[in-house]
Design an enzyme around this catalytic site. Structure first.
Site, PDB file in Angstrom:
ATOM      1  N   GLY A   1       1.184  -1.479   0.005  1.00 36.92           N
ATOM      2  CA  GLY A   1      -0.006  -0.164  -0.290  1.00 36.92           C
ATOM      3  C   GLY A   1       0.344   1.421  -0.158  1.00 36.92           C
ATOM      4  N   GLU A   2       2.126   0.931   0.578  1.00 42.96           N
ATOM      5  CA  GLU A   2       2.809   2.057   0.988  1.00 42.96           C
ATOM      6  C   GLU A   2       3.368   2.233  -0.635  1.00 42.96           C
ATOM      7  OE1 GLU A   2       1.648   0.822   5.190  1.00 42.96           O
ATOM      8  OE2 GLU A   2       2.053   0.474   3.378  1.00 42.96           O
ATOM      9  N   PHE A   3       3.824   1.876  -0.950  1.00 43.11           N
ATOM     10  CA  PHE A   3       4.427   1.521  -2.762  1.00 43.11           C
ATOM     11  C   PHE A   3       3.358   2.299  -3.154  1.00 43.11           C
ATOM     12  CE2 PHE A   3       4.272  -0.301  -6.537  1.00 43.11           C
ATOM     13  CZ  PHE A   3       5.867  -0.014  -7.214  1.00 43.11           C
TER      14      PHE A   3
ATOM     15  N   GLY B   1       4.430   5.575  -2.852  1.00 45.16           N
ATOM     16  CA  GLY B   1       5.881   6.442  -3.635  1.00 45.16           C
ATOM     17  C   GLY B   1       6.068   5.970  -4.866  1.00 45.16           C
TER      18      GLY B   1
END
Length: 411
Positions: free
Chosen positions: A60-62, A65
């Site tokens: 999810g954070e990827f 980013g």
């Protein structure tokens, strides 16, 4: 406090080593970190180009980013991108991502590991996404005068940073060069503890999802199925979601396109047996008079973001179970969005759209039916569509705001 911090990490590390004997995910977590410094050294020791290190906890954070990575790579193609993950669920899915030059696991946070990592990689810039705040890495970066950004970060008053006893954790934040936060609440919280190097940029996922939606092409089967009829698109559907939806499908003439979260024969057969209307699977739709069917079951992956264009309404699954799935893809098409009422509060966009009147959490079928019938009023329906569309447009541009800062470091 540093002793306690290090002790907790040691206990976590021991726990993963034990769990690795029994669980595949824990095993991947442990084995993926073996020889990580050797691999980093083999790649970076002879490198003379600038390096941007982007660290994400998981998948999810990827996705938050990713827009920044791709913007940097587009403007500065000679710059090397180092992408690290904490969790196997991010690394395993994105280990072949072609916009990063090196992809690996983040070694455990310790003073020695942080120093060794930075001495090998020698990053020009480090970017930690959302909730990633590691004491030793942040401290080492600051000591080496390497800018460290936090992007798409979000803060809440109950977090340790803002407690009277949270001095150690506030110290971690003060090692960061700049924070690009998602909302005004986060900005005010940072300023309340003396951190002024911060700005509201928003969530970079909006830029990513909007770009995907705008690039997406037609799906002829879905277009033929919809014809000129009102359609409900159900994305990432779990059995708990389908249980709520089934009476609505059986009692109304509206069409449904349903994309299960997990495409299994068991679930699809169960859906078909529960329906009292004609249904067809996408893989079996060729040559059939699709206008005569009321439900289209998507038995493949990769097309959900393009399917929402065929709906007047969307229902996003997951909130009755493990957590609400991505609602931004549907929001980009400016349609009212429904989802379960149990696990959505941690998703800012879900809360925002409920408050604005573009999304609706539903307790059960009775609640879903009442809110759906409310939207049958043309004025209410158009207002919900407009609210959702404007919400996405207002939140575009986070990537460019961050890039404006990065250009001063990478030029």
């Amino acid at each position: 406090m540093i002793i306690l911090y290090n002790l907790v990490l040691l206990v976590m590390r021991a726990g993963y080593n034990i769990a690795a004997l029994f669980h595949n995910k824990a095993r991947a977590f442990v084995t993926g970190r073996k020889d990580v410094f050797t691999k980093l050294g083999d790649y970076f020791r002879q490198n003379h180009a600038k390096v941007v290190w982007v660290h994400c906890a998981s998948l999810g954070e990827f996705e938050q980013g990713r827009p920044l990575i791709e913007s940097i790579k587009k403007e500065y193609p000679q710059t090397k991108i180092l992408l690290t993950f904490f969790s196997p669920s991010g690394y395993e899915v994105r280990k072949n991502y072609d916009q990063a030059d090196f992809i690996g696991y983040l070694p455990w946070d310790s003073a020695a590991n942080a120093e060794r990592f930075i001495s090998i990689v020698k990053p020009t810039l480090a970017v930690f996404v959302k909730y990633e705040f590691w004491h030793h890495y942040a401290k080492a970066l600051k000591q080496h005068q390497i800018p460290l950004l936090s992007v798409s970060s979000i803060f809440r008053e109950e977090q340790m940073f803002f407690k009277p006893y949270g001095g150690f954790y506030r110290g971690i934040l003060k090692n960061f060069s700049y924070f690009f936060v998602q909302n005004e609440t986060s900005l005010h919280l940072l300023k309340s503890i003396g951190i002024d190097a911060c700005a509201v940029a928003g969530d970079t996922r909006f830029d990513r999802v909007y770009a995907i939606v705008k690039q997406g092409g037609e799906i002829p089967v879905a277009r033929q199925f919809k014809s000129d009829q009102k359609t409900f698109v159900v994305g990432s559907c779990w059995p708990e979601d389908f249980e709520v939806l089934t009476p609505l499908i059986n009692e109304n003439r509206i069409k449904f396109i349903i994309a299960p979260h997990e495409i299994t024969e068991t679930f699809m057969a169960a859906m078909e047996s529960s329906l009292q209307v004609k249904s067809v699977r996408f893989s079996q739709a060729a040559g059939k008079p699709l206008e005569d069917y009321q439900v289209l079951i998507i038995d493949n992956i990769g097309m959900l973001s393009r399917l929402y264009r065929y709906g007047e309404f969307a229902f996003i699954g997951g909130a009755y179970g493990k957590g609400l799935h991505n609602i931004l893809e549907a929001a980009c098409y400016g349609v009212p969005i429904f989802f379960g009422n149990k696990d959505y509060e941690k998703y800012q966009e879900a809360v925002d759209l409920i408050n604005r009147g573009g999304a609706f959490e539903v307790r059960d079928y009775t609640d879903l039916k009442a809110k759906y019938e409310m939207l049958n009023s043309p004025e209410t329906f158009l207002l919900a569509c407009e609210v959702t569309r404007l919400y996405v447009e207002e939140n575009l541009g986070a990537t460019e705001k961050i890039m404006h800062y990065c250009r001063t470091l990478l030029a």
